[in-house]
Design a protein around this motif. Structure first.
Motif, PDB file in Angstrom:
ATOM      1  N   ILE A  34       2.537  56.886 -22.008  1.00 25.12           N
ATOM      2  CA  ILE A  34       2.405  57.916 -20.976  1.00 25.12           C
ATOM      3  C   ILE A  34       2.003  57.276 -19.648  1.00 25.12           C
ATOM      4  O   ILE A  34       2.486  57.681 -18.578  1.00 25.12           O
ATOM      5  CB  ILE A  34       1.395  58.992 -21.412  1.00 25.12           C
ATOM      6  N   PHE A  35       1.125  56.283 -19.689  1.00 24.99           N
ATOM      7  CA  PHE A  35       0.762  55.555 -18.471  1.00 24.99           C
ATOM      8  C   PHE A  35       2.010  54.963 -17.824  1.00 24.99           C
ATOM      9  O   PHE A  35       2.201  55.062 -16.606  1.00 24.99           O
ATOM     10  CB  PHE A  35      -0.238  54.448 -18.806  1.00 24.99           C
ATOM     11  N   VAL A  36       2.881  54.362 -18.617  1.00 24.39           N
ATOM     12  CA  VAL A  36       4.111  53.770 -18.097  1.00 24.39           C
ATOM     13  C   VAL A  36       4.978  54.832 -17.427  1.00 24.39           C
ATOM     14  O   VAL A  36       5.509  54.620 -16.324  1.00 24.39           O
ATOM     15  CB  VAL A  36       4.888  53.070 -19.232  1.00 24.39           C
ATOM     16  N   ALA A  37       5.129  55.999 -18.084  1.00 22.38           N
ATOM     17  CA  ALA A  37       5.957  57.064 -17.517  1.00 22.38           C
ATOM     18  C   ALA A  37       5.378  57.580 -16.205  1.00 22.38           C
ATOM     19  O   ALA A  37       6.105  57.819 -15.236  1.00 22.38           O
ATOM     20  CB  ALA A  37       6.090  58.203 -18.524  1.00 22.38           C
ATOM     21  N   MET A  38       4.056  57.757 -16.160  1.00 19.36           N
ATOM     22  CA  MET A  38       3.428  58.224 -14.925  1.00 19.36           C
ATOM     23  C   MET A  38       3.570  57.201 -13.808  1.00 19.36           C
ATOM     24  O   MET A  38       3.838  57.555 -12.651  1.00 19.36           O
ATOM     25  CB  MET A  38       1.948  58.529 -15.177  1.00 19.36           C
ATOM     26  N   LEU A  39       3.403  55.934 -14.139  1.00 18.84           N
ATOM     27  CA  LEU A  39       3.524  54.885 -13.131  1.00 18.84           C
ATOM     28  C   LEU A  39       4.942  54.837 -12.577  1.00 18.84           C
ATOM     29  O   LEU A  39       5.141  54.674 -11.364  1.00 18.84           O
ATOM     30  CB  LEU A  39       3.132  53.541 -13.720  1.00 18.84           C
ATOM     31  N   ASP A  40       5.925  54.995 -13.443  1.00 19.58           N
ATOM     32  CA  ASP A  40       7.317  55.012 -12.988  1.00 19.58           C
ATOM     33  C   ASP A  40       7.553  56.167 -12.012  1.00 19.58           C
ATOM     34  O   ASP A  40       8.313  56.029 -11.043  1.00 19.58           O
ATOM     35  CB  ASP A  40       8.269  55.146 -14.172  1.00 19.58           C
ATOM     36  N   ALA A  41       6.921  57.306 -12.266  1.00 18.66           N
ATOM     37  CA  ALA A  41       7.073  58.456 -11.374  1.00 18.66           C
ATOM     38  C   ALA A  41       6.342  58.255 -10.057  1.00 18.66           C
ATOM     39  O   ALA A  41       6.783  58.727  -9.003  1.00 18.66           O
ATOM     40  CB  ALA A  41       6.563  59.725 -12.068  1.00 18.66           C
ATOM     41  N   LEU A  42       5.221  57.535 -10.106  1.00 17.43           N
ATOM     42  CA  LEU A  42       4.361  57.394  -8.935  1.00 17.43           C
ATOM     43  C   LEU A  42       4.794  56.297  -7.974  1.00 17.43           C
ATOM     44  O   LEU A  42       4.771  56.472  -6.748  1.00 17.43           O
ATOM     45  CB  LEU A  42       2.930  57.117  -9.404  1.00 17.43           C
ATOM     46  N   LEU A  43       5.187  55.125  -8.490  1.00  9.45           N
ATOM     47  CA  LEU A  43       5.375  53.946  -7.645  1.00  9.45           C
ATOM     48  C   LEU A  43       6.332  54.142  -6.472  1.00  9.45           C
ATOM     49  O   LEU A  43       6.065  53.638  -5.372  1.00  9.45           O
ATOM     50  CB  LEU A  43       5.833  52.759  -8.491  1.00  9.45           C
ATOM     51  N   PRO A  44       7.449  54.852  -6.657  1.00  7.68           N
ATOM     52  CA  PRO A  44       8.361  54.994  -5.506  1.00  7.68           C
ATOM     53  C   PRO A  44       7.739  55.692  -4.297  1.00  7.68           C
ATOM     54  O   PRO A  44       8.243  55.540  -3.174  1.00  7.68           O
ATOM     55  CB  PRO A  44       9.518  55.826  -6.081  1.00  7.68           C
ATOM     56  N   SER A  45       6.658  56.419  -4.499  1.00  9.21           N
ATOM     57  CA  SER A  45       6.037  57.143  -3.389  1.00  9.21           C
ATOM     58  C   SER A  45       4.970  56.329  -2.662  1.00  9.21           C
ATOM     59  O   SER A  45       4.444  56.784  -1.640  1.00  9.21           O
ATOM     60  CB  SER A  45       5.408  58.444  -3.908  1.00  9.21           C
ATOM     61  N   LEU A  46       4.648  55.150  -3.153  1.00  5.24           N
ATOM     62  CA  LEU A  46       3.547  54.368  -2.584  1.00  5.24           C
ATOM     63  C   LEU A  46       4.050  53.343  -1.570  1.00  5.24           C
ATOM     64  O   LEU A  46       5.140  52.784  -1.716  1.00  5.24           O
ATOM     65  CB  LEU A  46       2.785  53.639  -3.690  1.00  5.24           C
ATOM     66  N   SER A  47       3.222  53.089  -0.561  1.00  8.47           N
ATOM     67  CA  SER A  47       3.524  52.019   0.377  1.00  8.47           C
ATOM     68  C   SER A  47       3.447  50.690  -0.357  1.00  8.47           C
ATOM     69  O   SER A  47       2.563  50.471  -1.185  1.00  8.47           O
ATOM     70  CB  SER A  47       2.534  52.035   1.541  1.00  8.47           C
ATOM     71  N   ALA A  48       4.388  49.814  -0.085  1.00  7.16           N
ATOM     72  CA  ALA A  48       4.448  48.540  -0.793  1.00  7.16           C
ATOM     73  C   ALA A  48       4.750  47.434   0.212  1.00  7.16           C
ATOM     74  O   ALA A  48       4.796  47.656   1.417  1.00  7.16           O
ATOM     75  CB  ALA A  48       5.505  48.594  -1.899  1.00  7.16           C
ATOM     76  N   GLY A  49       4.955  46.236  -0.294  1.00  5.04           N
ATOM     77  CA  GLY A  49       5.184  45.097   0.574  1.00  5.04           C
ATOM     78  C   GLY A  49       6.307  44.233   0.059  1.00  5.04           C
ATOM     79  O   GLY A  49       7.317  44.735  -0.432  1.00  5.04           O
ATOM     80  N   ALA A  50       6.112  42.929   0.128  1.00  2.00           N
ATOM     81  CA  ALA A  50       7.130  41.981  -0.312  1.00  2.00           C
ATOM     82  C   ALA A  50       6.871  41.591  -1.762  1.00  2.00           C
ATOM     83  O   ALA A  50       5.743  41.221  -2.110  1.00  2.00           O
ATOM     84  CB  ALA A  50       7.108  40.738   0.575  1.00  2.00           C
ATOM     85  N   PRO A  51       7.875  41.670  -2.626  1.00  4.37           N
ATOM     86  CA  PRO A  51       7.679  41.268  -4.021  1.00  4.37           C
ATOM     87  C   PRO A  51       7.201  39.823  -4.117  1.00  4.37           C
ATOM     88  O   PRO A  51       7.594  38.966  -3.319  1.00  4.37           O
ATOM     89  CB  PRO A  51       9.076  41.430  -4.634  1.00  4.37           C
ATOM     90  N   VAL A  52       6.346  39.567  -5.098  1.00  2.28           N
ATOM     91  CA  VAL A  52       5.824  38.220  -5.317  1.00  2.28           C
ATOM     92  C   VAL A  52       6.753  37.483  -6.285  1.00  2.28           C
ATOM     93  O   VAL A  52       7.073  37.987  -7.364  1.00  2.28           O
ATOM     94  CB  VAL A  52       4.389  38.277  -5.878  1.00  2.28           C
TER      95      VAL A  52
END
Length: 241
Positions: free
Chosen positions: A153-171
């Motif tokens: 469930i944590f994985v599913a929620m994270l998948d739903a949440l991440l696109p809405s967050l400010s991010a940067g350059a992939p490491v």
């Protein structure tokens, strides 16, 4: 550009007692690397209201995103939502959109119990995080994102949440294997790290049967700088052959 920073507050007596192996921080770290958010702290606290509130106070002012894991179910020890409301000094109550999600998960609104409705109690001002597994939502308030402890469930929620967050350059990371101990390469590695201040160079010793060696991992957001550091490491490895 500096990447946003993050921390995770893992909540649960079962983690601290060793009954349950923690998996969510591990998964979160890997996903954040991919989107360019730097995880800088992992903190584990018990199912204790004061500990959760203090943890939130310490973390949410120090990083851009705080993720929590655990304690949003229907039982007496699921106290995360109340602790988050207290940390933000806001009210908490059953919200109709969350109630509808819980009712859909149960399958019949007429079968909802008070225990079910505990999972629809949301702090004032929060936005819901979708849950494609069980249907019961998480929520975000300020820079705190509250999610379930069950790994799937944590994985599913994270998948739903991440696109809405400010991010940067992939490491990006590259690895060079040395079949010598850390003591043989410590000095040149220190010098190389000084030449590349924008990169992280990690030294990880290993034992493979009777063979002892060291893996050097280069991490950063600049592929050209990583290539240059790896080329120097490979030259160093050849000089030790």
């Amino acid at each position: 550009m500096t990447n946003p920073t993050a921390a995770i507050l893992v909540i649960g007596d079962e983690i601290l007692s060793g009954r349950t192996r923690e998996a969510n921080a591990y998964h979160l770290a890997g996903r954040l690397v991919q989107v360019g958010i730097d995880l800088v702290e992992i903190r584990v606290v018990p199912d204790d209201h004061r500990a959760i509130v203090e943890g939130l106070h310490a973390l949410r002012g120090a990083v851009d995103h705080v993720f929590t894991s655990g304690g949003i179910g229907p039982t007496h020890d699921d106290i995360t939502a109340d602790a988050v409301a207290a940390a933000f000094d806001v009210g908490i109550a059953v919200r109709e959109d969350a109630r509808a999600m819980v009712a859909a998960a149960v399958g019949d609104a007429r079968r909802l119990t008070d225990d079910h409705l505990r999972m629809a109690r949301i702090p004032d001002g929060a936005t819901l995080i979708a849950n494609g597994i069980s249907g019961v939502p998480g929520f975000s308030i300020g820079n705190v994102h509250v999610m379930a402890g069950v790994p799937s469930i944590f994985v599913a929620m994270l998948d739903a949440l991440l696109p809405s967050l400010s991010a940067g350059a992939p490491v990006v990371s590259r690895e060079v294997r040395f079949e010598v101990g850390e003591g043989r390469i410590a000095s040149p590695l220190r010098e190389l790290a000084g030449q590349h201040p924008g990169l992280s160079l990690g030294s990880y010793p290993f034992a493979d049967g009777h063979l002892y060696g060291t893996n050097i991992v280069v991490r950063g957001t600049d592929p050209a700088a990583i290539d240059a550091a790896v080329a120097q490491l490979e030259e160093l490895r050849r000089s030790l052959a």
